[in-house]
Design an enzyme around this catalytic site. Structure first.
Site, PDB file in Angstrom:
ATOM      1  N   HIS A  73      42.353  34.948  18.013  1.00 20.02           N
ATOM      2  CA  HIS A  73      43.037  34.344  18.917  1.00 20.02           C
ATOM      3  C   HIS A  73      44.060  33.259  18.480  1.00 20.02           C
ATOM      4  CE1 HIS A  73      40.924  30.230  18.968  1.00 20.02           C
ATOM      5  NE2 HIS A  73      39.856  31.030  18.504  1.00 20.02           N
ATOM      6  N   ASP A  75      45.506  31.099  20.672  1.00 23.41           N
ATOM      7  CA  ASP A  75      45.442  30.093  21.464  1.00 23.41           C
ATOM      8  C   ASP A  75      44.827  28.907  20.946  1.00 23.41           C
ATOM      9  OD1 ASP A  75      43.533  31.404  22.273  1.00 23.41           O
ATOM     10  OD2 ASP A  75      42.739  30.423  23.931  1.00 23.41           O
ATOM     11  N   ASP A 106      40.605  26.921  13.714  1.00 19.31           N
ATOM     12  CA  ASP A 106      39.938  27.660  14.816  1.00 19.31           C
ATOM     13  C   ASP A 106      41.199  28.349  15.449  1.00 19.31           C
ATOM     14  OD1 ASP A 106      38.501  29.249  16.824  1.00 19.31           O
ATOM     15  OD2 ASP A 106      37.955  27.350  17.871  1.00 19.31           O
ATOM     16  N   GLU A 140      41.239  32.863  24.423  1.00 21.11           N
ATOM     17  CA  GLU A 140      40.031  32.470  23.906  1.00 21.11           C
ATOM     18  C   GLU A 140      39.496  31.300  24.497  1.00 21.11           C
ATOM     19  OE1 GLU A 140      36.564  32.290  21.365  1.00 21.11           O
ATOM     20  OE2 GLU A 140      38.193  30.723  21.579  1.00 21.11           O
ATOM     21  N   GLU A 141      40.236  30.295  24.247  1.00 22.86           N
ATOM     22  CA  GLU A 141      39.661  28.877  24.466  1.00 22.86           C
ATOM     23  C   GLU A 141      39.652  28.602  26.146  1.00 22.86           C
ATOM     24  OE1 GLU A 141      38.436  27.199  22.461  1.00 22.86           O
ATOM     25  OE2 GLU A 141      39.382  27.801  20.200  1.00 22.86           O
ATOM     26  N   GLU A 169      36.567  34.428  13.608  1.00 23.38           N
ATOM     27  CA  GLU A 169      36.265  33.118  14.079  1.00 23.38           C
ATOM     28  C   GLU A 169      35.550  32.398  12.907  1.00 23.38           C
ATOM     29  OE1 GLU A 169      36.267  31.352  16.673  1.00 23.38           O
ATOM     30  OE2 GLU A 169      36.725  32.793  18.259  1.00 23.38           O
ATOM     31  N   HIS A 358      38.430  21.903  16.877  1.00 26.37           N
ATOM     32  CA  HIS A 358      38.364  21.243  18.104  1.00 26.37           C
ATOM     33  C   HIS A 358      38.561  19.837  17.778  1.00 26.37           C
ATOM     34  CE1 HIS A 358      37.089  24.887  20.869  1.00 26.37           C
ATOM     35  NE2 HIS A 358      37.845  25.012  19.892  1.00 26.37           N
TER      36      HIS A 358
END
Length: 384
Positions: A73, A75, A106, A140-141, A169, A358
């Site tokens: 991903h 995003d 990520d 995805e997030e 991931e 994150h």
């Protein structure tokens, strides 16, 4: 054909502020890069009446089987308070041999590593005995309804066969090479509302306090021993996450009481079997207390396990060869988009170290990034 570098490409991807569901042009940028390698790219935009449109990408190099797919991903989560960062979150910077920026960990850097690995493979191999593809989502997030799930539906409709999928991931807890994910636990979120009768605290016989039933229910469901786990999975676990009576007056018995909880469950259960079990408890207690209930469930995904096969063990051997660590085959952690892909292909997950995902000053080790490119390159070499 150009030659790409994983650090340069990762930086370029990080510069796009692609906070879910905003694309910011990153999908088109990646598609252009892949086109120069020889990929045929299709940008897929999906929307829902209750959500904003999201761009996704499916790209394929070759038209024969087997088709080895990489999924990921582009995003990212919001950076939070920018003042807490030592850099601008979308201005990637290298400090102390680490690439810092939102999405560095990520998972934009892993995508960069895969693209460079494919680029190098194509430059050194005139013919691929099969196809290489990418499924890259921009959802995805977020709520994950206009992303991988719908791309998988599109691929099924087009009868696009995927023989194996590697999801990039960040799977490693502390060191690159520690862990491959071969499955994931299922996840259910539930909001339970108990409906009583509001009244004066001095006259409880004229009211029906819903908190009484709620407390009994929460106590009972927290005491459930769902299972002891399996060889591949942790025991199923329920956690209460919110309790809300929303009563501002001290002399009023409330009319409603709410609680939310989450269950992470292994493959001994399905979401349906767990919901049925819980509903029986809710009915039993509210009937006895002469109250009512309503419950809303949201299933993020069912538990699944990809049984290790020769490709799994090949990837495990490649990782050990390059990192000097034999990776554990694991099902720990939260949900991922592998829960959608496993419906069309066997899949596993392997990427970078997830320590800073994150977080403020999200970062990836330059050494790890280069090693990941080597790992992905060796996987392609051994698979084809």
């Amino acid at each position: 054909m150009p030659t790409y570098n994983e650090i340069t490409l990762a930086k370029e991807l990080i510069r796009f502020p692609s906070i879910t569901p905003i694309d910011a042009g990153v999908m088109k940028f990646l598609a252009k890069k892949l086109t120069t390698i020889g990929f045929k790219c299709k940008i897929l935009e999906f929307k829902d009446k209750n959500s904003k449109p999201v761009k996704n990408l499916y790209a394929r190099l070759g038209n024969t089987q087997p088709n080895f797919m990489f999924a990921g991903h582009l995003d990212v989560v919001p950076p939070g308070n920018i003042q807490d960062w030592t850099i601008k979150p979308f201005s990637p910077t290298i400090k102390k041999n680490h690439l810092i920026g939102r999405g560095a960990n990520d998972m934009k850097s892993a995508i960069a590593s895969w693209v460079v690995a494919v680029n190098n493979y194509v430059l050194t191999n005139k013919k691929i005995n099969g196809s290489i593809s990418l499924l890259i989502t921009g959802d995805e997030e977020g709520v994950a309804i206009n992303g991988t799930k719908k791309v998988v539906d599109y691929l099924k409709k087009k009868k696009e066969k995927i023989d194996f999928c590697l999801v990039g991931e960040p799977t490693n807890p502390n060191k690159l090479g520690e862990m491959i994910k071969i499955g994931r636990r299922g996840s259910i979120n539930a909001e339970l509302t108990i409906i009583g009768t509001q009244g004066h605290v001095a006259y409880p016989h004229r009211a029906k306090n819903p908190s009484t039933s709620l407390i009994k229910i929460l106590n009972e469901i927290k005491e459930i021993k769902f299972d002891k786990g399996t060889k591949d999975f942790q025991p199923t676990n329920l956690e209460v996450t919110k309790i809300n009576i929303n009563n501002t007056a001290d002399n009023v018995i409330p009319g409603l009481a709410r609680a939310t909880f989450n269950i992470r469950f292994n493959n001994k259960h399905t979401s349906s079997s767990l919901k049925n079990r819980l509903n029986k408890i809710f009915k039993k207690i509210t009937k006895k207390d002469k109250s009512n209930f309503k419950v809303e469930y949201r299933v993020s995904g069912e538990a699944f396990l990809t049984k290790p096969n020769k490709t799994t063990y090949m990837i495990q051997d490649v990782i050990k060869k390059i990192t000097k660590i034999k990776p554990q085959l694991s099902t720990t952690g939260g949900t991922s988009d592998a829960r959608f892909i496993r419906k069309i292909a066997p899949c596993l997950e392997f990427g970078l170290v997830g320590k800073t995902m994150h977080k403020v000053d999200e970062a990836v080790s330059i050494s790890d990034l280069k090693k990941l490119t080597k790992i992905y390159s060796e996987i392609l070499k051994n698979y084809f």
